[in-house]
Structures are given as C-alpha cells and as structure tokens.
Design a protein around this motif. Structure first.
Motif, PDB file in Angstrom:
ATOM      1  N   THR A 245     -28.398  24.185  26.229  1.00  0.00           N
ATOM      2  CA  THR A 245     -28.572  23.059  27.620  1.00  0.00           C
ATOM      3  C   THR A 245     -28.993  23.465  28.671  1.00  0.00           C
ATOM      4  O   THR A 245     -29.869  22.696  29.696  1.00  0.00           O
ATOM      5  CB  THR A 245     -27.153  22.134  27.059  1.00  0.00           C
ATOM      6  N   GLU A 246     -28.679  24.406  29.257  1.00  0.00           N
ATOM      7  CA  GLU A 246     -28.735  25.728  30.226  1.00  0.00           C
ATOM      8  C   GLU A 246     -30.329  25.894  30.535  1.00  0.00           C
ATOM      9  O   GLU A 246     -31.009  25.695  32.007  1.00  0.00           O
ATOM     10  CB  GLU A 246     -27.891  26.382  30.287  1.00  0.00           C
TER      11      GLU A 246
ATOM     12  N   ARG B 238     -31.828  22.900  31.267  1.00  0.00           N
ATOM     13  CA  ARG B 238     -31.409  21.559  32.813  1.00  0.00           C
ATOM     14  C   ARG B 238     -32.741  22.956  33.938  1.00  0.00           C
ATOM     15  O   ARG B 238     -33.461  22.664  34.735  1.00  0.00           O
ATOM     16  CB  ARG B 238     -30.317  22.166  33.193  1.00  0.00           C
ATOM     17  N   THR B 239     -32.588  24.362  33.663  1.00  0.00           N
ATOM     18  CA  THR B 239     -33.499  24.774  33.981  1.00  0.00           C
ATOM     19  C   THR B 239     -35.449  24.254  33.972  1.00  0.00           C
ATOM     20  O   THR B 239     -35.972  24.352  35.511  1.00  0.00           O
ATOM     21  CB  THR B 239     -33.612  26.212  33.692  1.00  0.00           C
TER      22      THR B 239
ATOM     23  N   HIS C 223     -35.047  20.867  35.855  1.00  0.00           N
ATOM     24  CA  HIS C 223     -35.768  21.364  37.315  1.00  0.00           C
ATOM     25  C   HIS C 223     -36.955  22.002  37.986  1.00  0.00           C
ATOM     26  O   HIS C 223     -37.989  21.618  38.482  1.00  0.00           O
ATOM     27  CB  HIS C 223     -34.545  22.722  38.039  1.00  0.00           C
TER      28      HIS C 223
ATOM     29  N   ARG D 203     -33.208  14.748  31.051  1.00  0.00           N
ATOM     30  CA  ARG D 203     -32.124  14.588  31.705  1.00  0.00           C
ATOM     31  C   ARG D 203     -30.912  13.900  31.916  1.00  0.00           C
ATOM     32  O   ARG D 203     -29.857  14.334  31.426  1.00  0.00           O
ATOM     33  CB  ARG D 203     -32.532  14.355  33.697  1.00  0.00           C
TER      34      ARG D 203
ATOM     35  N   VAL E 169     -29.125  15.251  28.343  1.00  0.00           N
ATOM     36  CA  VAL E 169     -28.590  16.329  28.816  1.00  0.00           C
ATOM     37  C   VAL E 169     -26.600  16.256  28.313  1.00  0.00           C
ATOM     38  O   VAL E 169     -25.992  17.055  27.567  1.00  0.00           O
ATOM     39  CB  VAL E 169     -28.277  17.570  29.939  1.00  0.00           C
TER      40      VAL E 169
ATOM     41  N   GLN F  68     -23.969  17.523  25.763  1.00  0.00           N
ATOM     42  CA  GLN F  68     -22.461  18.650  26.190  1.00  0.00           C
ATOM     43  C   GLN F  68     -21.791  17.928  25.590  1.00  0.00           C
ATOM     44  O   GLN F  68     -20.199  18.787  25.346  1.00  0.00           O
ATOM     45  CB  GLN F  68     -22.995  18.801  27.653  1.00  0.00           C
TER      46      GLN F  68
END
Length: 268
Positions: free
Chosen positions: A184-185, A188-189, A192, A223, A226, A230
């Motif tokens: 998930t990180e 996110r990256t 962005h 988005r 995510v 989690q």
C-alpha cells in the motif's frame, strides 16, 4: 578564409610601410654611391612584387567573399519561412484530436507523440544551426521562443499518455496480487507521483482536458482503495469478521493464493 583575410588586412599596411622603409634605405645608399648586394636588391624587388600581388589577390578574395556572403544571406532569408512553417506544422500535429480524446488508442497516441518529439528535437538542431550561421555572418540571431514552448508542450502530453498506459498496467498488477502481498505504501507513492503529473498538465499544456480528467479518475479510485486495503489487513480482525467481509464482498478476500479483485471491492 575570412579569418585569413582579416589577418592580412590587419598587417598589410604594416608590411607595406616596412617595405617602403627598406626601399628608401636602398635608394639612399645608391644616392650616396654605396654598393648594394645583388641578392639584397633582388629581395627588395621580390618583396615589393609579392606585396603588390597580395594586394591584388586580396581585393579579388574580398570581392568573392562579398558575393558569397550576399548569396548566403539570401539562402538564410529563404530558410526562415520554411523553418517557421515546419514549427507551425509541428504545433498543429501536437494538437491532433486524438491527443485530446481519452478514448483514443493509447499506443497510437504515444507513437504519434514520440515521433513528434523526435521531430521537434530535429527542429531545435536546425534552429541552432541557423543561429550559428547568423552569428558567423555577423547578424543578430533570430529568437524562436515558440520552439521552447512546443518542446515543453509535447513532453508533457507524452508523459500524460505514458502515465495513463503505465497506471493501467500497475493497477492490473495490483488486482492480481493477494491482499497480504499488496504494497500500500508503494501505491500511495505512485498516486502522489502521478497526481503531480496530472496537476502539471492541467496547469500548462492540457487545461480542462478530458485526458487529464481520466487519469485523475483512476488515481482517485485507487486513492479511495488504499485505506480499505489497510483496514482489511487490520491485525485486530477476528475470524468471524473476516468471514462476514468475505460474505459481503462475495469473494475470499483472505485467500493467500487468490488475487484481491480491487474492482469488486470498489463495487462493494
């Protein structure tokens, strides 16, 4: 050639004056009944003849250079409309309808923009060559600010369309990944990173574009997924909670060898 002519012009008067002084000294010696060696008299005569010949050839060369420069100036003048016309044509190609249509074939648009990008680079090389010739002729160089704008325009559009393609590929890969293995990180990256691209395009080359809107819609969908992904991996979830989630979603979310169908989760 022009450097040689400039060098000769700079020193010719000095050489002539030196030869005149030597000739005057020679005449003074003769007037005073002083003997001059034959080789010295011959050297003075040869130098005088060489300078006379050099002056004559210099005039011929300067006349030729002037003719050539006039011809070259005319050629430069004829190149300018063609160069500007080719830049205008490149701009038209950059505004092709398929570039602004989100339903266009992604690979075709990318190929179109990549070809255009290469052509714009060649236009830049032609402009540099044209300006170098202007500098060599001693005339003011012509500015082509529109070419810089065109390079930026094509670059951003190409990045947006490649972004659409790459995002679809990444999302497809995530959809085929079991829940426990989804990073998930990383998602996110990437959200962005691609959001910055969409913002750049919206502010510069593609304001109000439906293509940018499509890219943003993909980003917004993911988005929103995510935090769901989690939460589904929350350590506090009990077996009964997981069973209820599976029942509500309609798939076995927690199967270690089954992909999480993100599209299914979005619909639920």
């Amino acid at each position: 050639c022009m450097e040689s002519v400039a060098y000769i012009n700079t020193h010719l008067e000095e050489w002539s004056e030196q030869n005149e002084r030597v000739t005057d000294l020679s005449n003074l010696l003769v007037d005073n009944s002083r003997a001059i060696r034959d080789e010295d008299r011959s050297a003075i005569t040869m130098t005088r003849n060489a300078l006379t010949s050099l002056q004559s050839k210099l005039r011929d060369v300067e006349a030729t250079i002037e003719t050539d420069m006039s011809k070259f100036n005319r050629e430069l003048d004829s190149q300018l409309p063609r160069l500007r016309g080719d830049i205008a044509e490149a701009r038209r190609r950059g505004e092709d309808m398929m570039v602004h249509n989100p339903a266009s074939d992604t690979e075709k648009v990318i190929a179109h923009l990549e070809t255009l990008s290469a052509d714009v680079v060649k236009l830049g090389e032609r402009v540099e060559d044209y300006n170098r010739h202007q500098e060599a002729m001693g005339v003011s160089t012509t500015a082509f600010e529109i070419l810089d704008e065109l390079q930026e325009d094509v670059s951003v559009k190409l990045r947006v369309w490649k972004g659409l393609r790459d995002w679809k590929e990444m999302q497809s890969e995530w959809e085929d990944t079991p829940l426990a293995k989804i990073d998930t990180e990383l998602i996110r990256t990437k959200i962005h990173e691609y959001s910055k691209l969409a913002l750049l395009a919206a502010r510069t080359t593609l304001p109000g574009s439906p293509v940018v809107a499509l890219l943003r819609s993909y980003l917004n969908q993911m988005r929103g997924m995510v935090p769901v992904l989690q939460d589904l991996r929350c350590p506090s979830l009990q077996p009964r909670h997981k069973q209820e989630i599976n029942r509500l979603v309609g798939i076995n979310v927690y199967a270690t060898d089954e992909p999480v169908i993100i599209r299914t989760l979005q619909n639920n």
